[in-house]
Design a protein around this motif. Structure first.
Motif, PDB file in Angstrom:
ATOM      1  N   THR A  15      62.872  76.598  52.165  1.00  0.00           N
ATOM      2  CA  THR A  15      61.947  77.735  52.299  1.00  0.00           C
ATOM      3  C   THR A  15      62.202  78.840  51.274  1.00  0.00           C
ATOM      4  OG1 THR A  15      63.325  78.724  54.001  1.00  0.00           O
ATOM      5  CG2 THR A  15      61.543  77.296  54.749  1.00  0.00           C
ATOM      6  N   ALA A  16      63.350  78.796  50.593  1.00  0.00           N
ATOM      7  CA  ALA A  16      63.602  79.749  49.504  1.00  0.00           C
ATOM      8  C   ALA A  16      62.558  79.594  48.398  1.00  0.00           C
ATOM      9  CB  ALA A  16      64.986  79.532  48.919  1.00  0.00           C
ATOM     10  N   THR A  17      62.015  78.367  48.287  1.00  0.00           N
ATOM     11  CA  THR A  17      61.077  78.047  47.210  1.00  0.00           C
ATOM     12  C   THR A  17      59.815  78.920  47.226  1.00  0.00           C
ATOM     13  OG1 THR A  17      61.931  75.804  47.260  1.00  0.00           O
ATOM     14  CG2 THR A  17      59.827  76.093  46.154  1.00  0.00           C
ATOM     15  N   ILE A  18      59.415  79.346  48.425  1.00  0.00           N
ATOM     16  CA  ILE A  18      58.255  80.242  48.483  1.00  0.00           C
ATOM     17  C   ILE A  18      58.709  81.690  48.715  1.00  0.00           C
ATOM     18  CG2 ILE A  18      56.524  78.509  49.088  1.00  0.00           C
ATOM     19  CD1 ILE A  18      56.819  79.427  52.030  1.00  0.00           C
ATOM     20  N   GLY A  19      60.013  81.920  48.476  1.00  0.00           N
ATOM     21  CA  GLY A  19      60.525  83.296  48.523  1.00  0.00           C
ATOM     22  C   GLY A  19      60.449  83.926  49.907  1.00  0.00           C
ATOM     23  N   TRP A  20      60.401  83.099  50.950  1.00  0.00           N
ATOM     24  CA  TRP A  20      60.325  83.588  52.340  1.00  0.00           C
ATOM     25  C   TRP A  20      59.184  84.607  52.503  1.00  0.00           C
ATOM     26  CZ3 TRP A  20      65.202  84.233  49.695  1.00  0.00           C
ATOM     27  CH2 TRP A  20      66.089  83.178  49.881  1.00  0.00           C
ATOM     28  N   GLN A  21      58.082  84.324  51.809  1.00  0.00           N
ATOM     29  CA  GLN A  21      56.963  85.284  51.836  1.00  0.00           C
ATOM     30  C   GLN A  21      56.247  85.332  53.178  1.00  0.00           C
ATOM     31  OE1 GLN A  21      53.998  84.996  48.623  1.00  0.00           O
ATOM     32  NE2 GLN A  21      55.396  83.634  47.595  1.00  0.00           N
ATOM     33  N   ILE A  22      56.248  84.193  53.877  1.00  0.00           N
ATOM     34  CA  ILE A  22      55.499  84.123  55.138  1.00  0.00           C
ATOM     35  C   ILE A  22      56.455  83.743  56.260  1.00  0.00           C
ATOM     36  CG2 ILE A  22      53.248  83.592  54.096  1.00  0.00           C
ATOM     37  CD1 ILE A  22      53.843  80.618  54.493  1.00  0.00           C
ATOM     38  N   PRO A  23      56.096  84.043  57.519  1.00  0.00           N
ATOM     39  CA  PRO A  23      56.990  83.684  58.619  1.00  0.00           C
ATOM     40  C   PRO A  23      57.215  82.163  58.692  1.00  0.00           C
ATOM     41  CG  PRO A  23      55.216  85.122  59.381  1.00  0.00           C
ATOM     42  CD  PRO A  23      54.889  84.742  57.971  1.00  0.00           C
ATOM     43  N   LEU A  24      58.377  81.776  59.147  1.00  0.00           N
ATOM     44  CA  LEU A  24      58.760  80.360  59.195  1.00  0.00           C
ATOM     45  C   LEU A  24      57.701  79.493  59.889  1.00  0.00           C
ATOM     46  CD1 LEU A  24      60.849  78.197  58.570  1.00  0.00           C
ATOM     47  CD2 LEU A  24      62.071  78.838  60.637  1.00  0.00           C
ATOM     48  N   GLU A  25      57.155  80.032  60.968  1.00  0.00           N
ATOM     49  CA  GLU A  25      56.119  79.319  61.712  1.00  0.00           C
ATOM     50  C   GLU A  25      54.976  78.865  60.790  1.00  0.00           C
ATOM     51  OE1 GLU A  25      54.193  80.756  65.958  1.00  0.00           O
ATOM     52  OE2 GLU A  25      54.521  82.144  64.313  1.00  0.00           O
ATOM     53  N   ARG A  26      54.572  79.743  59.908  1.00  0.00           N
ATOM     54  CA  ARG A  26      53.473  79.416  58.989  1.00  0.00           C
ATOM     55  C   ARG A  26      53.936  78.461  57.896  1.00  0.00           C
ATOM     56  NH1 ARG A  26      51.035  84.602  56.804  1.00  0.00           N
ATOM     57  NH2 ARG A  26      49.961  83.123  55.434  1.00  0.00           N
ATOM     58  N   THR A  27      55.179  78.595  57.487  1.00  0.00           N
ATOM     59  CA  THR A  27      55.707  77.648  56.487  1.00  0.00           C
ATOM     60  C   THR A  27      55.738  76.230  57.062  1.00  0.00           C
ATOM     61  OG1 THR A  27      57.107  79.438  55.674  1.00  0.00           O
ATOM     62  CG2 THR A  27      57.588  77.252  54.851  1.00  0.00           C
ATOM     63  N   VAL A  28      56.135  76.125  58.325  1.00  0.00           N
ATOM     64  CA  VAL A  28      56.168  74.815  58.987  1.00  0.00           C
ATOM     65  C   VAL A  28      54.769  74.212  58.982  1.00  0.00           C
ATOM     66  CG1 VAL A  28      56.518  73.636  61.212  1.00  0.00           C
ATOM     67  CG2 VAL A  28      58.178  75.347  60.427  1.00  0.00           C
ATOM     68  N   ALA A  29      53.776  75.017  59.362  1.00  0.00           N
ATOM     69  CA  ALA A  29      52.394  74.531  59.415  1.00  0.00           C
ATOM     70  C   ALA A  29      51.909  74.086  58.029  1.00  0.00           C
ATOM     71  CB  ALA A  29      51.488  75.621  59.973  1.00  0.00           C
ATOM     72  N   LEU A  30      52.287  74.857  57.018  1.00  0.00           N
ATOM     73  CA  LEU A  30      51.879  74.549  55.652  1.00  0.00           C
ATOM     74  C   LEU A  30      52.503  73.228  55.178  1.00  0.00           C
ATOM     75  CD1 LEU A  30      50.048  76.242  53.826  1.00  0.00           C
ATOM     76  CD2 LEU A  30      52.089  77.248  52.799  1.00  0.00           C
ATOM     77  N   CYS A  31      53.780  73.038  55.480  1.00  0.00           N
ATOM     78  CA  CYS A  31      54.464  71.795  55.101  1.00  0.00           C
ATOM     79  C   CYS A  31      53.783  70.597  55.768  1.00  0.00           C
ATOM     80  CB  CYS A  31      55.935  71.834  55.510  1.00  0.00           C
ATOM     81  SG  CYS A  31      56.931  72.879  54.452  1.00  0.00           S
ATOM     82  N   GLU A  32      53.409  70.770  57.030  1.00  0.00           N
ATOM     83  CA  GLU A  32      52.727  69.674  57.734  1.00  0.00           C
ATOM     84  C   GLU A  32      51.387  69.380  57.077  1.00  0.00           C
ATOM     85  OE1 GLU A  32      54.094  69.641  62.305  1.00  0.00           O
ATOM     86  OE2 GLU A  32      52.865  71.369  61.772  1.00  0.00           O
ATOM     87  N   GLU A  33      50.670  70.458  56.787  1.00  0.00           N
ATOM     88  CA  GLU A  33      49.348  70.315  56.173  1.00  0.00           C
ATOM     89  C   GLU A  33      49.420  69.560  54.841  1.00  0.00           C
ATOM     90  OE1 GLU A  33      46.337  73.421  54.163  1.00  0.00           O
ATOM     91  OE2 GLU A  33      47.396  74.189  55.927  1.00  0.00           O
ATOM     92  N   PHE A  34      50.458  69.837  54.071  1.00  0.00           N
ATOM     93  CA  PHE A  34      50.588  69.206  52.757  1.00  0.00           C
ATOM     94  C   PHE A  34      51.307  67.854  52.808  1.00  0.00           C
ATOM     95  CE2 PHE A  34      49.310  73.309  51.251  1.00  0.00           C
ATOM     96  CZ  PHE A  34      48.690  73.064  50.027  1.00  0.00           C
ATOM     97  N   GLY A  35      51.663  67.418  53.992  1.00  0.00           N
ATOM     98  CA  GLY A  35      52.250  66.090  54.142  1.00  0.00           C
ATOM     99  C   GLY A  35      53.726  65.988  53.780  1.00  0.00           C
ATOM    100  N   PHE A  36      54.416  67.123  53.700  1.00  0.00           N
ATOM    101  CA  PHE A  36      55.863  67.062  53.449  1.00  0.00           C
ATOM    102  C   PHE A  36      56.550  66.333  54.609  1.00  0.00           C
ATOM    103  CE2 PHE A  36      57.227  70.169  50.026  1.00  0.00           C
ATOM    104  CZ  PHE A  36      55.968  70.300  49.466  1.00  0.00           C
ATOM    105  N   GLY A  37      57.682  65.715  54.290  1.00  0.00           N
ATOM    106  CA  GLY A  37      58.425  65.041  55.352  1.00  0.00           C
ATOM    107  C   GLY A  37      59.479  65.930  55.984  1.00  0.00           C
ATOM    108  N   GLY A  38      59.870  66.990  55.264  1.00  0.00           N
ATOM    109  CA  GLY A  38      60.970  67.805  55.784  1.00  0.00           C
ATOM    110  C   GLY A  38      60.890  69.256  55.397  1.00  0.00           C
ATOM    111  N   ILE A  39      61.809  70.003  55.983  1.00  0.00           N
ATOM    112  CA  ILE A  39      61.913  71.434  55.695  1.00  0.00           C
ATOM    113  C   ILE A  39      63.383  71.825  55.823  1.00  0.00           C
ATOM    114  CG2 ILE A  39      61.549  72.144  58.115  1.00  0.00           C
ATOM    115  CD1 ILE A  39      59.860  74.503  56.982  1.00  0.00           C
ATOM    116  N   ALA A  40      63.798  72.809  55.034  1.00  0.00           N
ATOM    117  CA  ALA A  40      65.161  73.341  55.163  1.00  0.00           C
ATOM    118  C   ALA A  40      65.064  74.866  55.254  1.00  0.00           C
ATOM    119  CB  ALA A  40      66.016  72.919  53.975  1.00  0.00           C
ATOM    120  N   PRO A  41      65.155  75.393  56.459  1.00  0.00           N
ATOM    121  CA  PRO A  41      65.031  76.845  56.636  1.00  0.00           C
ATOM    122  C   PRO A  41      66.350  77.578  56.405  1.00  0.00           C
ATOM    123  CG  PRO A  41      65.200  75.789  58.776  1.00  0.00           C
ATOM    124  CD  PRO A  41      65.327  74.697  57.742  1.00  0.00           C
TER     125      PRO A  41
END
Ligand code: ZN
Length: 286
Positions: A15-41
């Motif tokens: 999540t450092a990659t987007i500079g923590w610009q948005i709340p984690l909840e929204r980052t999770v949703a975005l990763c799902e939307e884009f088909g990522f397999g994982g996340i590292a908060p």
């Protein structure tokens, strides 16, 4: 045949990659939307949103938690404060367990305050790790030592090479491995031999690129393909060593990627991961 998960499912977003610009909840949703397999908060995101809430959201998601960033900083409170650092790391282990992280990433810490004795700093790190490891094993969270580029030896990590990290792993035994971040280790003439040596000690694989010129060694990392790291070769070595986890994109980029829309950053991650890490001629989007 690649040992990595194919397509965007093989990709994890630190999540450092987007500079923590948005709340984690929204980052999770975005990763799902884009088909990522994982996340590292990061831990501060867990504290901001509430760890129970984060844990439940991640459990419902399609994402694997490739790591929690981060523990370590063992030298931060001085030699007398070692126990305090150990306790803080035990809390980080608990948090990693609660969100189901595959490992707790450790940036071990630099010199002790007022000291120029790097051997002493490394000794403190070893003792602290010994103290945390048993707890981490009981809780079931592997510890991933991330060697950092020597430019950080004074302030962030007195462990600079993969060889040192693996020597430490050999000393410590089960329950501890390494996070290989191309940014920190690409220059190392012993890299390939050490990646082979690492084998199943590899707990995480972080990618980005080294820019020329690099204006700030901390916050001026490049997107894959924009710099000089031979990403496909390092990726192949990591695969050959038996690692079959995800490839985590971790980019600190204050003046470039952190200024862009998160969706644009994720799109670039997918494209450049395909082209410049997996060496695909064509990249297909979900
Ligand atoms: Zn990293």
């Amino acid at each position: 045949m690649s040992g990595f998960v194919q397509g965007t499912r093989g990709l994890s977003l630190n999540t450092a990659t987007i500079g923590w610009q948005i709340p984690l909840e929204r980052t999770v949703a975005l990763c799902e939307e884009f088909g990522f397999g994982g996340i590292a908060p990061w831990r501060h995101e867990l504290h901001d949103q509430g760890i129970a809430e984060v844990a439940s959201r991640l459990k419902q998601s399609s994402l694997q938690v490739t790591g929690l960033c981060r523990g370590g900083a063992f030298t931060a409170f001085g030699e007398d404060g070692l126990q305090r650092a150990v306790d803080e790391n035990k809390r980080a282990v608990d948090e990693a367990a609660e969100i189901g992280a595959k490992c707790l990433v450790l940036v071990v810490g630099g010199l002790l305050d007022g000291s120029n004795d790097i051997t002493r700093a490394r000794d403190c790190v070893r003792r602290a790790l010994e103290a945390v490891l048993e707890y981490a094993c009981d809780v079931g969270v592997p510890l991933a030592i991330e060697p950092l580029h020597p430019v950080y030896a004074a302030e962030r990590s007195c462990i600079s090479t993969l060889r040192e990290a693996l020597d430490l792993c050999d000393h410590l035994g089960e329950g501890v491995g390494v996070a290989i971040d191309v940014y920190h280790v690409w220059w190392d003439p012993g890299l390939f031999a050490q990646i082979q040596r690492a084998g199943d000690r590899i707990l995480a694989f972080h990618v980005c690129d080294w820019l020329i010129p690099t204006r700030d060694p901390l916050k001026d990392r490049g997107m894959m393909g924009d710099g000089v790291i031979d990403l496909p070769s390092i990726r192949k070595m990591v695969e050959t060593s038996g690692y079959d986890g995800m490839c985590e994109v971790e980019i600190f980029s204050e003046n470039d990627w952190w200024q862009r829309e998160p969706a644009e950053v994720l799109r670039s991650c997918i494209e450049t991961y395909g082209r410049h890490v997996m060496a695909l001629e064509e990249v297909t989007y979900p």
